[in-house]
Design an enzyme around this catalytic site. Structure first.
Site, mmCIF file in Angstrom:
data_model
loop_
_atom_site.group_PDB
_atom_site.id
_atom_site.type_symbol
_atom_site.label_atom_id
_atom_site.label_comp_id
_atom_site.label_asym_id
_atom_site.label_seq_id
_atom_site.Cartn_x
_atom_site.Cartn_y
_atom_site.Cartn_z
ATOM 1 N N LYS A 1 14.484 34.782 5.704
ATOM 2 C CA LYS A 1 15.446 34.237 6.667
ATOM 3 C C LYS A 1 15.557 35.132 7.898
ATOM 4 C CE LYS A 1 18.422 31.578 3.557
ATOM 5 N NZ LYS A 1 19.799 31.409 3.028
ATOM 6 N N ALA B 1 20.560 36.731 4.416
ATOM 7 C CA ALA B 1 21.131 36.847 3.074
ATOM 8 C C ALA B 1 20.889 35.561 2.302
ATOM 9 C CB ALA B 1 22.628 37.152 3.143
ATOM 10 N N ASP B 2 20.739 35.692 0.997
ATOM 11 C CA ASP B 2 20.604 34.510 0.153
ATOM 12 C C ASP B 2 21.198 34.797 -1.218
ATOM 13 O OD1 ASP B 2 19.087 31.768 0.419
ATOM 14 O OD2 ASP B 2 18.905 32.412 -1.663
ATOM 15 N N ILE B 3 21.877 33.800 -1.764
ATOM 16 C CA ILE B 3 22.565 33.965 -3.036
ATOM 17 C C ILE B 3 21.839 33.191 -4.129
ATOM 18 C CG2 ILE B 3 24.140 32.011 -2.733
ATOM 19 C CD1 ILE B 3 26.356 33.886 -3.900
#
Length: 203
Positions: free
Chosen positions: A51, A67-69
């Site tokens: 990203k 950021a990624d969850i």
């Protein structure tokens, strides 16, 4: 003014950064999130860095935050439900059990492209939920755009018995980890927060 760019459309991440008094821009990155079968920590970090890199080419100078969850339970990834039925199925699996939430965070410095990446892991335990409670929660619409089909900072918090780890991580952006990544890029986030907090009149 130091430029910070958030490479995410997540309202939760935007709200967390705003709560610090930071000034930043939002440039969402469109990235394919289908990484089934990978290690959850590796998956979270890889998506976060992808990203940030997707946006880096549009930023001449500054720091790009990606950021990624990832929600992971008993060998299964729980992404954003495609509809109410899938949301109810996810909540049925989560109720009365413990799962993990991992957030990968990447910070890319431009113009040299130097990147740092890390992840935070939090264990979340749901209390038992009745079918009626699950139907009620799904009907609110809150689970439909959330990984794992719940928002701990919203109505979903009613069903969380406890957590082990960082609460901000479950919301979508682990702030203590973020501060450490800024330091690794040679920037003291506390100085940025302190300056903007004072100038905005926050107390």
């Amino acid at each position: 003014m130091f430029r910070i760019v958030l490479a995410s459309a997540s309202p939760r991440r935007r709200e967390l950064l705003q709560s610090l008094g930071l000034e930043f821009e939002v440039l969402p990155a469109g990235v394919n999130e289908d990484f089934a079968g990978r290690d959850p920590a590796d998956m979270a970090e890889s998506l976060a860095e992808r990203k940030a890199r997707a946006v880096a080419g549009r930023v001449g100078d500054g720091l790009i935050l990606g950021a990624d969850i990832v929600v992971f339970q008993r060998g299964r990834f729980l992404g954003k439900p495609e509809g109410p039925e899938e949301a109810a199925a996810m909540l049925t699996a989560l109720q009365g059990d413990t799962h993990e939430v991992l957030t990968g965070v990447s910070l890319i410095r431009m113009p040299d492209g130097h990147a740092v990446v890390d992840h935070e892991r939090t264990r979340v335990h749901f209390r038992a939920m009745t079918a009626q409670e699950i139907d009620w929660y799904v009907a609110t619409g809150e689970p439909l755009d959330k990984a794992g089909a719940y928002a701990i900072q919203g109505l979903g918090g009613l069903f969380v018995r406890g957590i082990k780890g960082c609460w901000f991580n479950v919301v979508g952006l682990p702030l203590p980890l973020l501060s450490g990544l800024f330091r690794r890029q040679g920037v003291d986030l506390l100085n940025l927060v302190g300056t903007n907090w004072s100038s905005s009149g926050r107390r």
